[in-house]
Design an enzyme around this catalytic site. Sequence first.
Site, short mmCIF file in Angstrom:
data_model
loop_
_atom_site.label_atom_id
_atom_site.label_comp_id
_atom_site.label_asym_id
_atom_site.label_seq_id
_atom_site.Cartn_x
_atom_site.Cartn_y
_atom_site.Cartn_z
N ALA A 1 -16.21 8.78 -6.23
CA ALA A 1 -16.14 10.23 -6.37
C ALA A 1 -16.72 10.73 -7.68
O ALA A 1 -17.22 11.86 -7.75
CB ALA A 1 -14.68 10.68 -6.24
N PHE B 1 -11.98 13.09 -3.01
CA PHE B 1 -11.20 13.24 -1.79
C PHE B 1 -10.25 12.08 -1.61
O PHE B 1 -10.42 11.20 -0.78
CB PHE B 1 -12.13 13.35 -0.58
CG PHE B 1 -11.43 13.91 0.63
CD1 PHE B 1 -11.05 15.23 0.67
CD2 PHE B 1 -11.14 13.11 1.72
CE1 PHE B 1 -10.41 15.76 1.78
CE2 PHE B 1 -10.50 13.62 2.84
CZ PHE B 1 -10.13 14.95 2.86
N ARG B 2 -9.24 12.03 -2.48
CA ARG B 2 -8.13 11.11 -2.32
C ARG B 2 -6.90 11.78 -2.90
O ARG B 2 -6.99 12.81 -3.58
CB ARG B 2 -8.39 9.77 -3.00
CG ARG B 2 -8.63 9.86 -4.50
CD ARG B 2 -8.57 8.48 -5.14
NE ARG B 2 -9.03 8.49 -6.52
CZ ARG B 2 -8.33 8.97 -7.54
NH1 ARG B 2 -7.15 9.52 -7.33
NH2 ARG B 2 -8.79 8.93 -8.76
N HIS C 1 -16.76 5.04 3.82
CA HIS C 1 -15.73 5.94 4.36
C HIS C 1 -16.31 6.99 5.30
O HIS C 1 -15.65 7.98 5.62
CB HIS C 1 -14.98 6.63 3.21
CG HIS C 1 -14.21 5.67 2.36
ND1 HIS C 1 -13.76 5.98 1.08
CD2 HIS C 1 -13.81 4.40 2.59
CE1 HIS C 1 -13.13 4.94 0.58
NE2 HIS C 1 -13.14 3.97 1.47
#
Length: 411
Positions: free
Chosen positions: A167, A178-179, A274
């Site tokens: 990221a 995005f976690r 992902h």
Amino acid sequence: MDAVMEGSFHPRAKRIILAASCARDLSLRIIKTGTTGLAIPSLQFEVPEGRGRYTTVADLLIDARDDIESTAFGARSSAFLDALSEIINGTKEARIVFEDPLGNVEVEKEASHPRIAVEWFDRSWADSKEYGLVPYYAEEQHVGDEGIDKLVELIQGANHIVGLTGAGVSTESGIPAFRVPMAGDAPVQSSWWARHDPKDAELASFLADTDSRKRFWAMKADLMEIIGGAQPNAAHTFWSKVHSMGKLDALITQNIDGLHAQAGVPAASLIELHGTLRTVHCMTCAGSAEPDTLYAEVRAQAGALDPHCACGGLLKPDLVSFGQAIAGEVLSRAMQAVKQCDLLIVVGTSLLVEPANLLPGMALANHAPLAIVNQGPTKYDDDATVLLSERPCGQIFETLGDALGGSHIPM
């Protein structure tokens, strides 16, 4: 008795599989190290490790059963304990797996017993370090301007470069990580999760709850609007330069924003671990949907849309949701690339999430030098030949690009 003397290590880790079919099989004696794990797959039962000892297989199972019975869990698990007792008594067949990263576990007569299989496998980098068996050490770590120079040198000498990005590469383009937020995260990430519930990013919620699914789509439409206005930065464009030099075996990214592809990395070299937000498919018939139109419709209906395919199946972006497994072929491709590389460059990731955080260890185990470019610590910092953490990734790669000059680097 101690099964293993300190410093007595086999070259590889060892797994013994006993297909026990009677009490006689369980009477076999076993030499077990303190790191040996015990598992019975059919019962979803696992004991990661225990003390080293010389005993019988049955006695190990009895000890495990007694430990479970003494807990609150045991009181609520009579069916499980009954099944375990049947295995111990030899009235129920079982596949029993012993796995030892030291490689010293032994079961009596394993070489000739018809129901014993022995497998040898490579230790993980973490195990190799823990037991003092690390096959490669960086002779000297290079940081700052010296680190830039060393990384240029490594790139010049390498022919099979692999990148692993996270990221931190895209936050400089204005895209939130995005976690689930953690201490020390950038404000852009914290503000993202202030607006959205991480539970709505879980696969289980998406499949089971219509309202959660609507919020999921609203969240993704919100993110896609941010992505649509973002441009690749130097930490993205660097990889297309490495590709043009004929040195890029693979770029593995944990990001779902598609900026690496936008920056010119070809699909054949790009592994989106992902997935991506830029394509959408039906979970039932695998038919595709036009993503830009779909996201626009979601935004127009202010999060009230639950998109379905014409076949009636659920539409979902081609990303890996929380709780969803990475496709086996994608992970296999990433692992193979890392194992064959002669330089791994990790950029913009704290290496906290599996399986991506296992990949650097695979490169190190194969004697490939490791370069880490990340603001913040990772568990591999001490193993890196180059460690660049003083500035944001994009700034470092601007400097690196200048140091490399054009794409005409000696092959």
